[in-house]
Write a protein that holds these residues in place. Structure first.
Motif, short mmCIF file in Angstrom:
data_model
loop_
_atom_site.label_atom_id
_atom_site.label_comp_id
_atom_site.label_asym_id
_atom_site.label_seq_id
_atom_site.Cartn_x
_atom_site.Cartn_y
_atom_site.Cartn_z
N ALA A 299 -2.93 6.19 -3.28
CA ALA A 299 -3.63 4.94 -2.97
C ALA A 299 -2.77 3.83 -2.38
N ALA A 300 -1.45 3.97 -2.43
CA ALA A 300 -0.59 2.87 -1.98
C ALA A 300 -0.91 2.46 -0.54
N GLU A 301 -1.09 3.43 0.35
CA GLU A 301 -1.31 3.10 1.77
C GLU A 301 -2.65 2.37 1.99
N PRO A 302 -3.80 2.91 1.52
CA PRO A 302 -5.05 2.19 1.74
C PRO A 302 -5.10 0.84 1.02
N THR B 295 -3.09 -6.42 2.58
CA THR B 295 -2.38 -7.09 3.68
C THR B 295 -3.37 -7.76 4.63
N LEU B 296 -4.46 -7.07 4.94
CA LEU B 296 -5.48 -7.64 5.81
C LEU B 296 -6.06 -8.92 5.21
N ALA B 297 -6.23 -8.92 3.89
CA ALA B 297 -6.81 -10.09 3.20
C ALA B 297 -5.79 -11.19 2.94
N SER B 298 -4.52 -10.92 3.17
CA SER B 298 -3.47 -11.87 2.78
C SER B 298 -3.55 -13.20 3.52
N ARG B 299 -4.18 -13.21 4.70
CA ARG B 299 -4.26 -14.45 5.48
C ARG B 299 -5.43 -15.33 5.07
N HIS C 102 9.08 -6.19 -4.43
CA HIS C 102 8.75 -6.08 -2.99
C HIS C 102 7.50 -5.23 -2.83
N VAL C 103 6.70 -5.55 -1.81
CA VAL C 103 5.51 -4.75 -1.51
C VAL C 103 5.49 -4.41 -0.03
N PRO C 104 4.88 -3.25 0.32
CA PRO C 104 4.66 -2.99 1.75
C PRO C 104 3.60 -3.96 2.27
N GLY C 105 3.80 -4.49 3.47
CA GLY C 105 2.83 -5.42 4.03
C GLY C 105 3.04 -6.83 3.54
N ALA C 106 1.98 -7.64 3.59
CA ALA C 106 2.07 -9.07 3.26
C ALA C 106 1.33 -9.36 1.96
N ARG C 107 1.88 -10.28 1.16
CA ARG C 107 1.23 -10.70 -0.08
C ARG C 107 0.20 -11.80 0.19
N PHE C 108 -0.88 -11.79 -0.58
CA PHE C 108 -1.77 -12.95 -0.66
C PHE C 108 -1.05 -14.07 -1.40
N GLY C 109 -0.23 -13.69 -2.37
CA GLY C 109 0.62 -14.65 -3.06
C GLY C 109 0.00 -15.20 -4.33
#
Length: 301
Positions: free
Chosen positions: A128-131, A137-141, A193-200
């Motif tokens: 599940a890590a990739e999906p 990451t898509l929602a992080s913005r 650390h995480v792959p992609g971007a954090r929502f934070g």
């Protein structure tokens, strides 16, 4: 019409009692339940020749003492492999493949509020890590985020920590698991650390719950709630805080026995039996609209 599966109840009951005594997280209750199962067998309560009916009867007895919803004799309509845990894993894999890896919906609502639905499970991290990373990451913005767990029935504690890592700024102690085997405690922390971007860890975060939300999905809601990171909106959850393993006892029957329990570092307890109590109680069907309104009001304020 399918022919009912014939079986001999005694070997199933004997093995269930043995597994309880050997593995159940509460040894005293294990002894009590093993005695109950053997007594009921002697009384003829399990004199049925249908696996599904036996599963129903035994599960009711297993849950009669302390209501542990993870403690079950599960019926599987299709024959399951004998290897330990294989029955659960096979069913999980089918769900994984048909749900975009457990993140079936990422949506942007009005006002910059994103929704990420995690369902039907929090699948093993190696799958599940990739999906999950892609969805989060898509929602992080987004300006605010709603994590929808209403249809999530549990999964992997490591995946809980992975998801939390996208919703926090720094490494954080999330949960401790007590394991009966070896009488040991194991801490769960968010990742540095995480792959992609954090929502934070600072933007508004809401978690949707229902009376179907269970097990590891409850842990995700509970961990974030206890940290003061998320507002839980919806219904009290089902109340299962004991991770379990499965053993195939018959081609159509699997015993699931909890062998650990969660201890939250903030509350020093867990959600077993009580469920996660929402901060904003409402019908699950209305919770998305409620959370969206709360997010818009907070962003406006």
């Amino acid at each position: 019409m399918t022919t009912p599966t014939k079986l001999a109840p005694a070997p199933v009951i004997d093995e269930t009692a043995r597994l309880l005594t050997e593995h159940y997280v509460f040894p005293e209750i294990a002894e009590q339940l093993a005695g109950l199962l053997r007594r009921r067998l002697t009384e003829g309560a399990y004199d049925v020749d249908d696996a599904e009916e036996l599963a129903r009867l035994v599960t009711a007895d297993l849950q009669s003492v302390n209501g542990d919803r993870h403690l079950r004799l599960k019926h599987h309509a299709t024959p399951v492999p004998p290897k330990q845990g294989a029955a659960t894993l096979d069913a999980m894999r089918r769900d994984f493949d048909s749900s975009l890896g457990g993140a079936p919906r990422v949506q942007l609502l009005d006002g910059g509020v994103a929704v990420v639905e995690l369902a039907p499970m929090l699948f093993p991290l190696e799958w599940a890590a990739e999906p999950l990373s892609a969805a989060l990451t898509l929602a992080s913005r987004a300006q605010a985020l709603i994590v929808d767990l209403r249809a999530n029935r549990g999964g992997d504690p490591d995946t809980v920590a992975f998801v939390c890592s996208y919703l926090l700024d720094e490494r954080t102690h999330l949960n401790t698991m007590y394991w009966r085997g070896g009488e040991r405690n194991e801490q769960s922390w968010s990742l540095p650390h995480v792959p992609g971007a954090r929502f934070g860890g600072s933007k508004p975060l809401y978690v949707l719950s229902s009376d179907s939300t269970f097990s590891a999905a409850e842990e995700l809601a509970y961990d974030l709630q206890q940290l003061g990171r998320a507002v839980v909106v919806g219904e009290p959850t089902r109340g299962g805080a004991h991770p379990c393993q499965g053993w195939t006892l018959h081609p159509h029957l699997e015993a699931t026995v909890p062998f650990g329990r969660a201890i939250n570092p903030v509350s020093s307890t867990n959600w077993e039996g009580t469920g996660v109590q929402p901060d904003v109680p409402c019908a699950a069907a209305d919770s998305l609209d409620h959370a969206h309104a709360l997010a818009l009001a907070r962003l406006a304020g």
